[in-house]
Design an enzyme around this catalytic site. Structure first.
Site, PDB file in Angstrom:
ATOM      1  N   TYR A  28      41.847  24.249  42.133  1.00  0.00           N
ATOM      2  CA  TYR A  28      40.645  25.023  42.491  1.00  0.00           C
ATOM      3  C   TYR A  28      40.983  26.514  42.546  1.00  0.00           C
ATOM      4  O   TYR A  28      40.252  27.359  42.026  1.00  0.00           O
ATOM      5  CB  TYR A  28      40.098  24.545  43.845  1.00  0.00           C
ATOM      6  CG  TYR A  28      39.115  25.509  44.442  1.00  0.00           C
ATOM      7  CD1 TYR A  28      37.853  25.709  43.864  1.00  0.00           C
ATOM      8  CD2 TYR A  28      39.446  26.268  45.573  1.00  0.00           C
ATOM      9  CE1 TYR A  28      36.968  26.634  44.391  1.00  0.00           C
ATOM     10  CE2 TYR A  28      38.568  27.192  46.105  1.00  0.00           C
ATOM     11  CZ  TYR A  28      37.321  27.368  45.502  1.00  0.00           C
ATOM     12  OH  TYR A  28      36.452  28.296  46.023  1.00  0.00           O
ATOM     13  N   PRO A  81      36.972  39.385  47.204  1.00  0.00           N
ATOM     14  CA  PRO A  81      36.269  38.355  47.980  1.00  0.00           C
ATOM     15  C   PRO A  81      36.613  36.950  47.500  1.00  0.00           C
ATOM     16  O   PRO A  81      36.566  36.664  46.305  1.00  0.00           O
ATOM     17  CB  PRO A  81      34.788  38.678  47.738  1.00  0.00           C
ATOM     18  CG  PRO A  81      34.758  39.443  46.448  1.00  0.00           C
ATOM     19  CD  PRO A  81      36.049  40.195  46.378  1.00  0.00           C
ATOM     20  N   GLY A  83      35.746  32.878  48.613  1.00  0.00           N
ATOM     21  CA  GLY A  83      34.810  32.135  49.448  1.00  0.00           C
ATOM     22  C   GLY A  83      35.402  31.032  50.286  1.00  0.00           C
ATOM     23  O   GLY A  83      34.818  30.638  51.299  1.00  0.00           O
ATOM     24  N   SER A 110      33.938  37.629  51.568  1.00  0.00           N
ATOM     25  CA  SER A 110      32.898  36.852  50.892  1.00  0.00           C
ATOM     26  C   SER A 110      31.957  36.259  51.923  1.00  0.00           C
ATOM     27  O   SER A 110      32.388  35.754  52.966  1.00  0.00           O
ATOM     28  CB  SER A 110      33.536  35.723  50.076  1.00  0.00           C
ATOM     29  OG  SER A 110      32.532  34.792  49.691  1.00  0.00           O
ATOM     30  N   GLN A 132      30.773  40.982  50.812  1.00  0.00           N
ATOM     31  CA  GLN A 132      30.336  40.596  49.454  1.00  0.00           C
ATOM     32  C   GLN A 132      29.233  39.559  49.582  1.00  0.00           C
ATOM     33  O   GLN A 132      29.395  38.524  50.220  1.00  0.00           O
ATOM     34  CB  GLN A 132      31.512  40.043  48.649  1.00  0.00           C
ATOM     35  CG  GLN A 132      31.109  39.529  47.267  1.00  0.00           C
ATOM     36  CD  GLN A 132      30.828  38.035  47.268  1.00  0.00           C
ATOM     37  OE1 GLN A 132      31.550  37.276  47.902  1.00  0.00           O
ATOM     38  NE2 GLN A 132      29.792  37.615  46.567  1.00  0.00           N
ATOM     39  N   TYR A 134      26.351  36.942  48.007  1.00  0.00           N
ATOM     40  CA  TYR A 134      25.649  36.146  47.003  1.00  0.00           C
ATOM     41  C   TYR A 134      24.235  35.990  47.538  1.00  0.00           C
ATOM     42  O   TYR A 134      24.067  35.653  48.712  1.00  0.00           O
ATOM     43  CB  TYR A 134      26.269  34.750  46.880  1.00  0.00           C
ATOM     44  CG  TYR A 134      27.553  34.672  46.083  1.00  0.00           C
ATOM     45  CD1 TYR A 134      27.639  35.181  44.795  1.00  0.00           C
ATOM     46  CD2 TYR A 134      28.659  34.022  46.613  1.00  0.00           C
ATOM     47  CE1 TYR A 134      28.813  35.061  44.067  1.00  0.00           C
ATOM     48  CE2 TYR A 134      29.840  33.899  45.887  1.00  0.00           C
ATOM     49  CZ  TYR A 134      29.896  34.416  44.616  1.00  0.00           C
ATOM     50  OH  TYR A 134      31.057  34.298  43.887  1.00  0.00           O
ATOM     51  N   THR A 160      27.563  40.537  44.168  1.00  0.00           N
ATOM     52  CA  THR A 160      28.167  39.924  42.979  1.00  0.00           C
ATOM     53  C   THR A 160      27.063  39.543  42.003  1.00  0.00           C
ATOM     54  O   THR A 160      26.104  38.865  42.384  1.00  0.00           O
ATOM     55  CB  THR A 160      29.024  38.708  43.370  1.00  0.00           C
ATOM     56  OG1 THR A 160      30.111  39.181  44.161  1.00  0.00           O
ATOM     57  CG2 THR A 160      29.562  37.982  42.156  1.00  0.00           C
ATOM     58  N   LYS A 222      29.556  43.976  41.716  1.00  0.00           N
ATOM     59  CA  LYS A 222      30.758  43.255  41.247  1.00  0.00           C
ATOM     60  C   LYS A 222      30.396  42.298  40.119  1.00  0.00           C
ATOM     61  O   LYS A 222      29.455  41.497  40.257  1.00  0.00           O
ATOM     62  CB  LYS A 222      31.389  42.456  42.400  1.00  0.00           C
ATOM     63  CG  LYS A 222      32.557  41.571  41.972  1.00  0.00           C
ATOM     64  CD  LYS A 222      33.230  40.927  43.165  1.00  0.00           C
ATOM     65  CE  LYS A 222      34.496  40.199  42.768  1.00  0.00           C
ATOM     66  NZ  LYS A 222      34.266  38.838  42.270  1.00  0.00           N
ATOM     67  N   HIS A 246      35.374  37.564  37.164  1.00  0.00           N
ATOM     68  CA  HIS A 246      35.456  36.566  38.227  1.00  0.00           C
ATOM     69  C   HIS A 246      36.750  35.746  38.109  1.00  0.00           C
ATOM     70  O   HIS A 246      36.785  34.555  38.389  1.00  0.00           O
ATOM     71  CB  HIS A 246      34.237  35.640  38.171  1.00  0.00           C
ATOM     72  CG  HIS A 246      33.713  35.199  39.508  1.00  0.00           C
ATOM     73  ND1 HIS A 246      32.555  35.689  40.062  1.00  0.00           N
ATOM     74  CD2 HIS A 246      34.187  34.302  40.411  1.00  0.00           C
ATOM     75  CE1 HIS A 246      32.342  35.093  41.237  1.00  0.00           C
ATOM     76  NE2 HIS A 246      33.319  34.247  41.470  1.00  0.00           N
TER      77      HIS A 246
HETATM   78  C1  LIG Z   1      39.318  30.573  45.057  1.00  0.00           C
HETATM   79  C2  LIG Z   1      38.462  31.737  44.651  1.00  0.00           C
HETATM   80  C3  LIG Z   1      37.245  31.952  45.295  1.00  0.00           C
HETATM   81  C4  LIG Z   1      36.460  33.051  44.946  1.00  0.00           C
HETATM   82  N1  LIG Z   1      35.306  33.300  45.633  1.00  0.00           N
HETATM   83  C5  LIG Z   1      34.566  34.402  45.327  1.00  0.00           C
HETATM   84  C6  LIG Z   1      33.431  34.752  46.111  1.00  0.00           C
HETATM   85  O1  LIG Z   1      33.090  34.089  47.086  1.00  0.00           O
HETATM   86  N2  LIG Z   1      32.732  35.847  45.736  1.00  0.00           N
HETATM   87  C7  LIG Z   1      33.087  36.633  44.658  1.00  0.00           C
HETATM   88  O2  LIG Z   1      32.421  37.625  44.360  1.00  0.00           O
HETATM   89  N3  LIG Z   1      34.178  36.335  43.927  1.00  0.00           N
HETATM   90  C8  LIG Z   1      34.928  35.257  44.253  1.00  0.00           C
HETATM   91  N4  LIG Z   1      36.066  34.988  43.532  1.00  0.00           N
HETATM   92  C9  LIG Z   1      36.477  35.909  42.455  1.00  0.00           C
HETATM   93  C10 LIG Z   1      37.389  36.995  43.024  1.00  0.00           C
HETATM   94  O3  LIG Z   1      36.716  37.841  43.898  1.00  0.00           O
HETATM   95  C11 LIG Z   1      38.001  37.854  41.912  1.00  0.00           C
HETATM   96  O4  LIG Z   1      36.972  38.377  41.114  1.00  0.00           O
HETATM   97  C12 LIG Z   1      38.997  37.104  41.027  1.00  0.00           C
HETATM   98  O5  LIG Z   1      39.705  36.125  41.753  1.00  0.00           O
HETATM   99  C13 LIG Z   1      39.981  38.110  40.430  1.00  0.00           C
HETATM  100  O6  LIG Z   1      40.868  37.523  39.562  1.00  0.00           O
HETATM  101  P1  LIG Z   1      42.340  37.001  39.983  1.00  0.00           P
HETATM  102  O7  LIG Z   1      42.116  35.750  40.762  1.00  0.00           O
HETATM  103  O8  LIG Z   1      42.989  36.757  38.673  1.00  0.00           O
HETATM  104  O9  LIG Z   1      42.993  38.065  40.820  1.00  0.00           O
HETATM  105  C14 LIG Z   1      36.875  33.908  43.896  1.00  0.00           C
HETATM  106  C15 LIG Z   1      38.097  33.685  43.262  1.00  0.00           C
HETATM  107  C16 LIG Z   1      38.901  32.627  43.638  1.00  0.00           C
HETATM  108  C17 LIG Z   1      40.238  32.454  42.953  1.00  0.00           C
END
Ligand SMILES: Cc1cc2nc3c(=O)[nH]c(=O)nc-3n(C[C@H](O)[C@H](O)[C@H](O)COP(=O)(O)O)c2cc1C
Length: 369
Positions: A28, A81, A83, A110, A132, A134, A160, A222, A246
């Protein structure tokens, strides 16, 4: 919880996290949408840039500091962020906020994270927190959420915009894993607004204008990639654009945000912050983004892995390692400050082999049984 005092490299963070996380949670955290082209592409983009350093420039005194919305940062990085932080450490966002405060970097919270925003803000009054959002309700719902961010003392709000629908993350589908089922969404009163709603899919620039009208807090959008959207974001009152695909979790085959920095800069001008994320694991990665014109880089997966490896101490260690790496990179590039990084220090190259666990864990699945 261990103190992480014995972690000397972010490679070790990945190795420890892998040993500690249940296979479905590892998938995940580290997986992406569909064929994971966008996920792997983020790393390939970073690895396709090589440095062309300058020498003999007196780099004895160096600083990695910068600022965002007038607030100083010890490092041009921030916690992106996430979640479902409590899947990686039971303290969840409390741990991330504490580590970010200690390291002197902003922490995006988040709306999907745990515990509630107000609890994190109470526990970490000196942290720079950015909520952040949604959109999971109507305009009254949005007004109430923005009011909560203001009351909690958030430094900015972030909408986002890359999630009209939820990405098809095939590792999770294969594992029958649902983060929504695994985590209590405590920032939602009724706890049911977790699935993507029609409101979120129906978002338009009118909603950005409405959100802008609700608050004087800096507004960040974002999930921008197209330069025309960066321009529209600025036109609709966004104070910063946050370039992101993302982490490769939404649209597969999506361009890496890194490759859009220069176009976004050209579209919005020199003054507004450009934030970026996707694949950042090293101080040298951050140096590359800044050399292309970004203001700071976000840490998604690495944050989750550091939490899994050592809780808040793990995240603090990870951030201090990135700072040490960036300071080293500055010295070896012939720069004293991050402002001296520019595109003349970069050349395109073929991404080659790496023997580091850190660079190669992306795209590695748990063995299937
Ligand atoms: C487990 C997980 C949960 C995430 N949850 C959110 C979220 O709730 N809101 C959001 O805008 N982006 C979310 N993201 C995206 C991250 O904010 C970010 O854009 C992304 O992880 C960046 O890439 P990287 O994981 O390669 O550093 C999530 C990413 C991961 C890995």
């Amino acid at each position: 919880m261990d103190t992480s005092a014995d972690i000397f490299t972010n490679d070790e963070i990945v190795t420890r996290a892998r040993a500690r996380l249940a296979p479905a949670v590892w998938d995940y955290l580290t997986g992406g949408a569909e064929s994971e082209r966008a996920l792997c592409g983020n790393r390939l983009a970073l690895d396709s840039l090589a440095f062309l350093p300058r020498v003999l420039r007196d780099v004895a005194e160096r600083s990695t500091a910068t600022s965002l919305f007038g607030r100083s940062m010890a490092l041009p990085a921030f916690l992106a962020p996430i979640g479902s932080l409590s899947l990686f450490d039971k303290e969840g966002a409390l741990a991330s906020a504490a580590a970010a405060r200690a390291a002197g970097v902003p922490c995006f919270i988040s709306i999907m994270s745990q515990p509630a925003l107000e609890e994190v803000a109470r526990a970490e009054p000196d942290a720079v927190l950015i909520l952040q959002i949604y959109v999971r309700g109507d305009r009254d719902w949005l007004r109430q959420v923005v009011g909560r961010a203001e009351a909690a003392g958030c430094a900015a709000i972030c909408l986002t915009v890359d999630s009209a629908v939820y990405g098809r993350r095939e590792r999770d589908l294969r594992n029958r894993f649902s983060s929504a089922a695994a985590v209590d969404r405590v920032n939602f009163d009724d706890r049911k607004s977790v699935q993507i709603t029609t409101e979120q899919a129906a978002l338009s620039w009118d909603d950005v204008a409405f959100l802008r009208s609700l608050t004087r807090l800096p507004l960040i959008l974002k999930g921008i990639l197209h330069p025309e959207d960066a321009r529209l974001a600025a036109e609709h009152g966004a104070d910063a654009v946050y370039l992101s695909n993302h982490g490769g979790r939404q649209l597969d085959h999506c361009v890496p945000a890194l490759d859009q920095i220069e176009a976004a800069r050209a579209a919005i001008g020199a003054d507004k912050p450009v934030l970026v994320d996707g694949g950042f694991l090293r101080g040298t990665d951050i140096a590359k983004a800044l050399a292309l014109g970004a203001t700071a880089a976000g840490l998604g997966k690495l944050q989750g892995l550091a939490l899994a490896a050592g809780g808040r101490a793990g995240v603090e260690t990870m951030l201090s390692l990135l700072k040490a790496e960036l300071s080293n990179a500055l010295a070896l590039l012939g720069c004293r400050t991050v402002a001296q990084l520019d595109a003349a220090l970069l050349r395109r190259t073929q991404p080659g082999l790496s023997s580091s666990v850190l660079s190669t864990f992306i795209g590695q699945r748990q063995p299937q049984t």
